[in-house]
Motif scaffolding. Structure first.
Motif, mmCIF file in Angstrom:
data_model
loop_
_atom_site.group_PDB
_atom_site.id
_atom_site.type_symbol
_atom_site.label_atom_id
_atom_site.label_comp_id
_atom_site.label_asym_id
_atom_site.label_seq_id
_atom_site.Cartn_x
_atom_site.Cartn_y
_atom_site.Cartn_z
ATOM 1 N N PRO A 159 -5.736 -44.059 22.158
ATOM 2 C CA PRO A 159 -6.280 -45.133 21.144
ATOM 3 C C PRO A 159 -5.657 -45.643 20.270
ATOM 4 C CG PRO A 159 -5.967 -42.796 21.490
ATOM 5 C CD PRO A 159 -5.632 -43.251 22.377
ATOM 6 N N GLY A 160 -6.598 -46.615 20.079
ATOM 7 C CA GLY A 160 -5.633 -47.997 19.274
ATOM 8 C C GLY A 160 -6.968 -48.922 19.491
ATOM 9 N N SER A 196 -5.828 -52.238 38.189
ATOM 10 C CA SER A 196 -5.166 -52.183 36.932
ATOM 11 C C SER A 196 -6.184 -52.276 35.665
ATOM 12 C CB SER A 196 -3.514 -52.162 36.833
ATOM 13 O OG SER A 196 -2.820 -51.457 38.011
ATOM 14 N N VAL A 197 -6.221 -51.329 35.262
ATOM 15 C CA VAL A 197 -6.841 -51.228 34.158
ATOM 16 C C VAL A 197 -5.581 -50.653 32.821
ATOM 17 C CG1 VAL A 197 -9.131 -50.775 32.075
ATOM 18 C CG2 VAL A 197 -8.489 -51.738 35.029
ATOM 19 N N GLU A 198 -5.593 -51.287 31.089
ATOM 20 C CA GLU A 198 -4.229 -50.729 30.592
ATOM 21 C C GLU A 198 -4.546 -51.363 29.356
ATOM 22 O OE1 GLU A 198 0.065 -51.357 30.900
ATOM 23 O OE2 GLU A 198 -0.738 -51.987 33.168
ATOM 24 N N GLY A 199 -4.348 -51.050 28.082
ATOM 25 C CA GLY A 199 -4.485 -50.863 27.133
ATOM 26 C C GLY A 199 -5.004 -50.056 25.832
ATOM 27 N N LYS A 200 -4.879 -50.273 25.510
ATOM 28 C CA LYS A 200 -5.115 -49.214 23.635
ATOM 29 C C LYS A 200 -6.744 -50.144 22.786
ATOM 30 C CE LYS A 200 -0.201 -48.201 21.897
ATOM 31 N NZ LYS A 200 0.947 -48.405 21.059
ATOM 32 N N ILE A 201 -7.731 -49.388 23.492
ATOM 33 C CA ILE A 201 -8.183 -49.518 23.038
ATOM 34 C C ILE A 201 -9.557 -48.219 23.052
ATOM 35 C CG2 ILE A 201 -8.919 -51.700 24.112
ATOM 36 C CD1 ILE A 201 -10.741 -50.653 26.219
ATOM 37 N N SER A 202 -8.955 -47.429 22.839
ATOM 38 C CA SER A 202 -10.045 -46.115 22.665
ATOM 39 C C SER A 202 -9.804 -45.742 21.682
ATOM 40 C CB SER A 202 -9.590 -44.961 23.841
ATOM 41 O OG SER A 202 -8.699 -44.245 23.685
ATOM 42 N N ALA A 203 -10.880 -44.855 20.563
ATOM 43 C CA ALA A 203 -10.650 -43.923 19.584
ATOM 44 C C ALA A 203 -10.148 -42.726 19.303
ATOM 45 C CB ALA A 203 -12.375 -43.464 19.386
ATOM 46 N N GLN A 204 -10.577 -42.324 20.926
ATOM 47 C CA GLN A 204 -10.048 -40.537 21.068
ATOM 48 C C GLN A 204 -9.449 -40.643 22.883
ATOM 49 O OE1 GLN A 204 -12.817 -37.013 20.286
ATOM 50 N NE2 GLN A 204 -14.508 -38.780 18.993
ATOM 51 N N CYS A 205 -10.121 -41.803 23.649
ATOM 52 C CA CYS A 205 -9.994 -41.447 25.037
ATOM 53 C C CYS A 205 -8.195 -41.865 25.594
ATOM 54 C CB CYS A 205 -10.101 -42.383 25.283
ATOM 55 S SG CYS A 205 -9.873 -42.048 27.572
ATOM 56 N N PRO A 225 -17.686 -49.773 23.140
ATOM 57 C CA PRO A 225 -16.885 -48.605 21.721
ATOM 58 C C PRO A 225 -17.432 -47.732 21.312
ATOM 59 C CG PRO A 225 -17.569 -51.162 21.316
ATOM 60 C CD PRO A 225 -18.190 -50.507 23.489
ATOM 61 N N LEU A 226 -19.031 -47.465 21.164
ATOM 62 C CA LEU A 226 -19.926 -46.796 21.038
ATOM 63 C C LEU A 226 -19.869 -45.276 21.286
ATOM 64 C CD1 LEU A 226 -21.669 -45.794 18.446
ATOM 65 C CD2 LEU A 226 -23.673 -46.437 19.589
ATOM 66 N N LEU A 227 -20.080 -45.534 22.256
ATOM 67 C CA LEU A 227 -19.739 -44.173 22.903
ATOM 68 C C LEU A 227 -18.039 -43.600 23.639
ATOM 69 C CD1 LEU A 227 -22.416 -44.698 25.691
ATOM 70 C CD2 LEU A 227 -22.520 -42.928 23.896
ATOM 71 N N ASP A 228 -17.371 -44.576 23.637
ATOM 72 C CA ASP A 228 -15.855 -44.142 23.281
ATOM 73 C C ASP A 228 -16.245 -44.839 25.245
ATOM 74 O OD1 ASP A 228 -13.308 -44.457 23.228
ATOM 75 O OD2 ASP A 228 -13.104 -42.848 22.761
ATOM 76 N N LYS A 253 -7.561 -59.012 23.539
ATOM 77 C CA LYS A 253 -7.829 -58.722 22.613
ATOM 78 C C LYS A 253 -8.807 -58.351 21.280
ATOM 79 C CE LYS A 253 -7.456 -62.541 19.447
ATOM 80 N NZ LYS A 253 -7.173 -63.900 18.805
ATOM 81 N N GLY A 254 -9.187 -57.004 20.450
ATOM 82 C CA GLY A 254 -10.208 -56.806 20.320
ATOM 83 C C GLY A 254 -9.911 -56.347 18.523
ATOM 84 N N ASP A 255 -11.160 -56.087 18.330
ATOM 85 C CA ASP A 255 -10.706 -55.954 16.303
ATOM 86 C C ASP A 255 -11.608 -54.399 15.853
ATOM 87 O OD1 ASP A 255 -10.253 -58.822 16.181
ATOM 88 O OD2 ASP A 255 -11.825 -58.986 15.799
ATOM 89 N N THR A 256 -10.860 -54.048 15.008
ATOM 90 C CA THR A 256 -11.543 -52.607 14.928
ATOM 91 C C THR A 256 -12.721 -52.687 13.454
ATOM 92 O OG1 THR A 256 -9.635 -51.501 14.894
ATOM 93 C CG2 THR A 256 -11.469 -50.363 13.745
ATOM 94 N N ILE A 257 -13.483 -52.143 14.152
ATOM 95 C CA ILE A 257 -14.814 -52.570 13.120
ATOM 96 C C ILE A 257 -15.561 -50.965 13.009
ATOM 97 C CG2 ILE A 257 -15.262 -54.568 13.957
ATOM 98 C CD1 ILE A 257 -17.939 -53.849 15.549
ATOM 99 N N ASN A 258 -17.108 -50.509 11.972
ATOM 100 C CA ASN A 258 -17.193 -49.553 11.876
ATOM 101 C C ASN A 258 -18.475 -49.790 12.959
ATOM 102 O OD1 ASN A 258 -19.120 -47.052 11.425
ATOM 103 N ND2 ASN A 258 -18.492 -47.454 9.469
#
Length: 644
Positions: free
Chosen positions: A51-52, A66-75, A98-101, A162-167
């Motif tokens: 998460p992150g 490889s796929v790695e990083g902090k992009i999920s809400a719960q995974c 991201p909506l479905l994580d 890189k990503g951004d946190t939004i609603n």
């Protein structure tokens, strides 16, 4: 997720269009593809996701993607998968919703769900953008692209994003409202979330029910946003026949939409607060033996015309229709819809509809008048046929024109008497045919009135001209109306059931087969009916004035009853009585409406009355019919016209 959308049967049949739109223009979803060059078999997929919202790194070497990083809400996952594909190089794509994580990796035809859906998310990491690349000498990712846009054609060791946190839920709903198929986007997201039970979004809420082998039906009360009292929630009864027989388990999704802006309606209608969508996953449900029942609870709408309607997507066009649903008015604040198919349902309310007072009285008057006119037209037609015997064809123009008018009036009256019955008991296709036939009969009647005007003008002002061939009159009276009717039939959605409400009892409107209450049908009505009627009435008044001015000094016109019958008969012949429809407004609207129904429904009877009275007066006349007492050929022709 994007690939699964293409495999889902859509009720609106817009899968391909929206998949392209998602890939190209929806930055909520992420899709990165490339060609993986490697030399070690079997290949391995490695993931390390937490998460992150710091970003994601997609890298490859000679043996591992490889796929790695902090992009999920719960995974939270740290796994390795040995791939069954054994070719070199291999195509791959990384999908992130991201909506479905949900994070999915596709390598050739093998698909791995790195992060399965954990439901619809609020806060999420999205808008992934390129943040750096690392080159490789031989092995890695070639022709890397995002949403089809090439990033680098050379072999690269890794790509950073890189990503951004939004609603995410609010952004998704905002975009769905702007899309023409936004409600379907919401429903797809609910289905793909994999949740059983309650699902919440800012723009929609609903319930996912799993139908198992022992499914015998289910009652569900749909949740509503805000602090609305529970007694106003819409409720749905799902019958046992809803479950597909060939499946052991199936999911049904009931979605509640408080935001009706997701659904377009005609300018003359509005959606009464709620819209309910019902669908069975991967199935198109029609012709249910037991209907789905949707209970809508609403404010008191006794003064409005409201009917259950559902979305029909024939010809890939969103339309609201009443077919397939039966409206049951449970009270002033409850309306239940019984529907034999699944789609989106709502109560449509007419915006400021004109509700006729005394509709039952008007209907009765019109029915009696049409019946009397139909019988009268038959009698006049028989009399005209007898009158025609012994005459030369060239001198029988008046009888020919009169016969054409009474035939068209007969069919107009007959079809108008039957239209209500057909609308109540027949199939929609039959009602469409009936509506087109009634429109044709109306246009024929107006055209024959126009022919009466032209023929009278020729009789009065063109005495010595050669009379037109009979087929010309027939072409104008019966042939010309075919053209607009055929054009409107080819356009579709012009003819069909039409509802007319009454002020005294809005729950029991009058149904007829005519032009629909749509914008296209209204435009066609204004052009074909109102336009032709205005032309006929205007020319009829002018011709009536000219004829009366020409013959008002004749001896027999000095008798009041003769003058009255002649003017009245010519008014019916020339269609001037139809001009009352242009005065149907203001405080005298009801009086004008009653006069219009009485006068025009009895038009055939008035023509018969005029014909027989003038014929009787002619038989009692002391002067001969050869025109010797008239003093001129023109007066003779006027006399002949008046008697005919």
């Amino acid at each position: 997720y994007l690939r699964n959308v293409a495999n889902t049967k859509q009720k609106w049949s817009k899968t391909d269009h929206r998949e392209e739109e998602t890939d190209d223009g929806n930055d909520r979803n992420f899709k990165m593809c490339g060609i993986w060059t490697l030399n070690s078999l079997p290949p391995v997929l490695a993931s390390k996701v937490s998460p992150g919202c710091e970003g994601i790194i997609i890298s490859a070497n000679s043996s591992t993607l490889s796929v790695e990083g902090k992009i999920s809400a719960q995974c939270l996952t740290n796994r390795r998968w040995i791939l069954s594909t054994s070719q070199d190089p291999m195509n791959f794509c990384v999908f992130w919703d991201p909506l479905l994580d949900m994070l999915t990796v596709q390598v050739d035809r093998e698909e791995i769900h790195v992060c399965p859906s954990l439901g619809l998310q609020g806060s999420c990491c999205t808008d992934l953008s390129a943040a750096g690349q690392k080159m490789s000498s031989v092995y890695g990712i070639k022709d890397g692209s995002v949403h089809g846009d090439l990033l680098n054609s050379r072999v690269m060791a890794e790509y950073k994003f890189k990503g951004d946190t939004i609603n995410c839920a609010e952004q998704f709903c905002s975009k769905a409202v702007q899309e023409s198929w936004g409600a379907n986007m919401i429903e797809e997201a609910v289905i793909q979330s994999g949740v059983v039970g309650r699902v919440e979004l800012p723009c929609a809420q609903g319930t996912v029910i799993e139908m198992k082998e022992d499914f015998t039906g289910y009652n569900v009360t749909l949740p509503t946003p805000g602090s609305v009292p529970p007694h106003v929630f819409p409720s749905v009864h799902l019958p046992a026949s809803l479950k597909p027989a060939q499946k052991k388990n199936a999911k049904v999704v009931c979605t509640y939409y408080k935001n009706s802006s997701l659904f377009q309606v005609q300018c003359s209608q509005k959606i009464l607060e709620d819209v309910v969508g019902i669908t069975v996953e991967n199935e198109i449900i029609r012709n249910l033996p037991e209907p789905v029942r949707i209970m809508f609870r609403h404010a008191d709408i006794l003064v409005s015309v409201h009917m259950c309607s559902s979305i029909d997507t024939a010809d890939h066009e969103l339309k609201w229709r009443e077919e397939g649903c039966v409206t049951v008015h449970r009270g002033a604040q409850e309306t239940e819809c019984h529907c034999n198919h699944l789609t989106y349902f709502a109560i449509l309310v007419q915006v400021n509809p004109r509700r006729l007072r005394h509709l039952e009285a008007l209907t009765f008057i019109t029915a009696v008048g049409c019946a009397l006119s139909a019988v009268s037209c038959v009698l006049v037609f028989v009399a005209l046929c007898r009158q025609r015997r012994g005459r030369l064809v060239g001198k029988d123009q008046s009888s020919l024109v009169h016969r054409g008018l009474v035939v068209s009036l007969f069919f107009l009256c007959l079809l108008f008497m039957l239209t209500g019955t057909v609308a109540n008991v027949s199939h929609e296709r039959v009602c469409q045919f009936m509506g087109a036939l009634l429109h044709y009969a109306l246009l024929c009647s107006l055209c024959w009135m126009a022919v009466e005007v032209l023929h009278t003008f020729r009789m009065v002002y063109m005495i010595f001209s050669v009379p037109p061939k009979p087929w010309i009159w027939y072409l104008m009276g019966f042939g010309f109306p075919v053209l607009p009717v055929v054009i409107l039939v080819s356009m579709g959605n012009i003819y069909g059931p039409r509802t007319i409400s009454q002020s005294e009892d809005v729950a029991n409107p009058y149904h007829m087969c005519w032009m629909r209450d749509t914008h296209a049908a209204l435009l066609a009505h204004c052009i074909t009916n109102v336009g032709l009627l205005a032309a006929v009435v205007t020319s009829g008044f002018i011709m009536l004035f000219l004829v009366v001015r020409e013959i008002h000094n004749r001896t027999e016109w000095r008798k009041r009853r003769v003058a009255f019958l002649s003017i009245w008969g010519l008014s019916c012949l020339f269609g001037t009585t139809w001009g009352l429809t242009f005065f149907d407004f203001g405080p005298l609207s009801e009086i004008i409406l009653f006069l219009f129904c009485i006068i025009n429904s009895l038009q055939g009877f008035f023509l018969m009355l005029r014909f027989y009275v003038l014929a009787r007066m002619q038989s009692q006349s002391e002067y001969a019919t050869d025109g010797s007492s008239t003093g001129s050929t023109r007066q003779h022709m006027l006399q002949t016209q008046e008697r005919n």
